[in-house]
Enzyme design. Sequence first.
Site, mmCIF file in Angstrom:
data_model
loop_
_atom_site.group_PDB
_atom_site.id
_atom_site.type_symbol
_atom_site.label_atom_id
_atom_site.label_comp_id
_atom_site.label_asym_id
_atom_site.label_seq_id
_atom_site.Cartn_x
_atom_site.Cartn_y
_atom_site.Cartn_z
ATOM 1 N N TYR A 193 -6.436 0.805 -3.031
ATOM 2 C CA TYR A 193 -7.851 1.053 -2.728
ATOM 3 C C TYR A 193 -8.192 2.516 -2.469
ATOM 4 O O TYR A 193 -9.343 2.849 -2.212
ATOM 5 C CB TYR A 193 -8.312 0.185 -1.556
ATOM 6 C CG TYR A 193 -7.559 0.380 -0.249
ATOM 7 C CD1 TYR A 193 -7.983 1.312 0.674
ATOM 8 C CD2 TYR A 193 -6.437 -0.374 0.040
ATOM 9 C CE1 TYR A 193 -7.305 1.496 1.872
ATOM 10 C CE2 TYR A 193 -5.737 -0.198 1.228
ATOM 11 C CZ TYR A 193 -6.182 0.735 2.141
ATOM 12 O OH TYR A 193 -5.503 0.918 3.315
ATOM 13 N N ASP A 249 3.950 -4.526 2.446
ATOM 14 C CA ASP A 249 2.659 -4.095 2.980
ATOM 15 C C ASP A 249 2.636 -2.637 3.433
ATOM 16 O O ASP A 249 2.501 -1.735 2.624
ATOM 17 C CB ASP A 249 2.265 -5.072 4.110
ATOM 18 C CG ASP A 249 0.831 -4.910 4.582
ATOM 19 O OD1 ASP A 249 0.176 -3.944 4.188
ATOM 20 O OD2 ASP A 249 0.347 -5.754 5.364
ATOM 21 N N HIS A 291 -1.529 -12.456 4.014
ATOM 22 C CA HIS A 291 -1.434 -12.745 5.455
ATOM 23 C C HIS A 291 -1.810 -14.208 5.752
ATOM 24 O O HIS A 291 -0.952 -14.992 6.079
ATOM 25 C CB HIS A 291 -2.254 -11.787 6.334
ATOM 26 C CG HIS A 291 -1.958 -10.341 6.081
ATOM 27 N ND1 HIS A 291 -0.694 -9.829 6.226
ATOM 28 C CD2 HIS A 291 -2.756 -9.303 5.685
ATOM 29 C CE1 HIS A 291 -0.716 -8.525 5.930
ATOM 30 N NE2 HIS A 291 -1.947 -8.195 5.593
ATOM 31 N N HIS A 350 0.903 -1.156 0.000
ATOM 32 C CA HIS A 350 0.000 0.000 0.000
ATOM 33 C C HIS A 350 0.937 1.199 0.000
ATOM 34 O O HIS A 350 1.406 1.626 1.063
ATOM 35 C CB HIS A 350 -0.876 0.039 1.254
ATOM 36 C CG HIS A 350 -1.653 -1.222 1.503
ATOM 37 N ND1 HIS A 350 -2.702 -1.612 0.713
ATOM 38 C CD2 HIS A 350 -1.524 -2.175 2.449
ATOM 39 C CE1 HIS A 350 -3.191 -2.757 1.175
ATOM 40 N NE2 HIS A 350 -2.490 -3.127 2.231
ATOM 41 N N ARG A 376 -5.497 1.261 12.552
ATOM 42 C CA ARG A 376 -6.255 1.497 11.327
ATOM 43 C C ARG A 376 -6.911 2.883 11.330
ATOM 44 O O ARG A 376 -6.960 3.546 10.297
ATOM 45 C CB ARG A 376 -7.309 0.396 11.143
ATOM 46 C CG ARG A 376 -7.887 0.385 9.760
ATOM 47 C CD ARG A 376 -8.761 -0.815 9.529
ATOM 48 N NE ARG A 376 -10.087 -0.633 10.100
ATOM 49 C CZ ARG A 376 -11.178 -1.249 9.644
ATOM 50 N NH1 ARG A 376 -11.084 -2.112 8.645
ATOM 51 N NH2 ARG A 376 -12.339 -1.053 10.211
ATOM 52 N N HIS A 394 -6.918 -9.831 1.130
ATOM 53 C CA HIS A 394 -6.464 -9.913 2.529
ATOM 54 C C HIS A 394 -7.330 -10.951 3.228
ATOM 55 O O HIS A 394 -8.551 -10.906 3.096
ATOM 56 C CB HIS A 394 -6.780 -8.624 3.296
ATOM 57 C CG HIS A 394 -5.956 -7.417 2.992
ATOM 58 N ND1 HIS A 394 -6.521 -6.199 2.710
ATOM 59 C CD2 HIS A 394 -4.609 -7.211 3.010
ATOM 60 C CE1 HIS A 394 -5.567 -5.288 2.559
ATOM 61 N NE2 HIS A 394 -4.402 -5.867 2.722
ATOM 62 N N GLN A 401 1.172 4.263 2.485
ATOM 63 C CA GLN A 401 1.507 4.033 3.894
ATOM 64 C C GLN A 401 3.000 4.255 4.168
ATOM 65 O O GLN A 401 3.407 4.419 5.316
ATOM 66 C CB GLN A 401 1.037 2.655 4.353
ATOM 67 C CG GLN A 401 -0.497 2.591 4.408
ATOM 68 C CD GLN A 401 -1.060 1.237 4.783
ATOM 69 O OE1 GLN A 401 -0.369 0.383 5.326
ATOM 70 N NE2 GLN A 401 -2.341 1.024 4.469
ATOM 71 N N GLU A 440 -6.126 -12.080 8.984
ATOM 72 C CA GLU A 440 -4.954 -11.403 9.553
ATOM 73 C C GLU A 440 -5.125 -11.201 11.048
ATOM 74 O O GLU A 440 -4.158 -11.212 11.802
ATOM 75 C CB GLU A 440 -4.773 -10.053 8.848
ATOM 76 C CG GLU A 440 -3.594 -9.236 9.364
ATOM 77 C CD GLU A 440 -3.445 -7.893 8.657
ATOM 78 O OE1 GLU A 440 -4.363 -7.490 7.929
ATOM 79 O OE2 GLU A 440 -2.405 -7.253 8.860
#
Length: 419
Positions: A94, A292, A241, A31, A55, A204, A34, A207
């Site tokens: 996303y 990730d 994951h 991602h 999150r 995903h 991030q 996880e």
Amino acid sequence: MSTPPASPSALLSQTPQGRWRVPGIANLHSHAFQRAMAGLAERQTHPEDSFWTWRETMYRFAARMDPDSTYAVAAQLYAEMLEAGYTTVCEFHYLHHAPDGKPYADPAAMSRALIAAARDTGIRMTLLPVLYMTGGFDGRALSVRQQRFGHDVEGFLRLLQTLRAEESGLLRIGCAFHSLRAVPEAAMREVLAALPADAPLHIHIAEQIGEVQDCLSLRGARPVEWLQQNFEVDSRWTLVHATHLTPVETKQLAASGAIVAICPTTEANLGDGLFPLRAYLDAGGAWGIGSDSHISVSPVEELRWLEYGQRLVTRHRNIAVSAGSSSAGETLLHGALASAPQATGQDTTPDFVVLETDAPVLAGAHADDVIDRWIFSGNRPAVHEVHVGGQRVVTDGRHLERDAIARRYRQIVAGLLAD
Ligand code: NGQ
Ligand code: ZN
């Protein structure tokens, strides 16, 4: 599907100048945005901080991104990936719309920013536009912060079709479902029916324990179990994951031919749990690595921590070894390489990394110890050159555009954080 034994000769060759050369490594889960919040979620916000409180922090950060900042952050990240020895990135994307949830004038603007960053840095990319529709297993609506992730099936298929026109020698368009939490079963079926049969498909899964419990109570099965009962999980699938597996799920998943994208540093950072690697390898399972959330950008560190997690819980050493190799490094590197064509949907064989001859950690190296020494000697980079699709993109350990990319990144990120 069993992993063939690792052998150093398949992993290692020498350049005419006598430098060690290894195949380029695919980063199966990214991602990109991030990267710019690495180190900014390490302060307690709640006595029981968890994945779920992280999150919220991540969502607040995501709300600041637009196409320009996405481009700048992704370019910096991809240049760092190349310098570390990753030659392909699977971008699990996303952040599609404006922060208020409205599509941009060009609904593919954010995807195009990522594609441009990959093109300008020279990394091979499999872009995985992500379908995201609901806020939980119960089908609840997206929260305010999740609005910009959302699509209906029709809009999503339109995006895929638009993006497919951009495919090239270094760009493949796959597809992803964010998670079982975020995509209802009927929508998964509709998209699957419309997808080209060879498009890589990522999701995903399993996880967090909370996710396993919700799935059990609302669907009567654990996430991986449910997926395997309801869909034909096979080699086109990459499960990201898959941390929480029962022994039966582990065996069935290994036998399915799907790939598990393990993201050891992020899974540690987020307190996810530990993937049952040894049991999965014993069952012949295929896997690769991803960085990730990018709190680390190093295939070496992902592989090393994949092994170290197992050592810490079993109190043994040299766990990820195989019938063909008693070396943990060779077995790990082989596993990560073997899954790449399937998980990325691309022929990654033209891509390679040349290691630094003078790196002190490789002094006096032999073919049968180079890989272990590269992986298990810490963080001093030993990458000299990186080649992707016939182009040299890293020389002397530096990406060719390193300075300009970093300048733009610093400026944009300082602005993002000042707002
Ligand atoms: C993501 N990341 O989509 O960025 C997720 C968190 C979620 C990881 N799972 C959000 N590592 O799973 O809902
Ligand atoms: Zn993820």
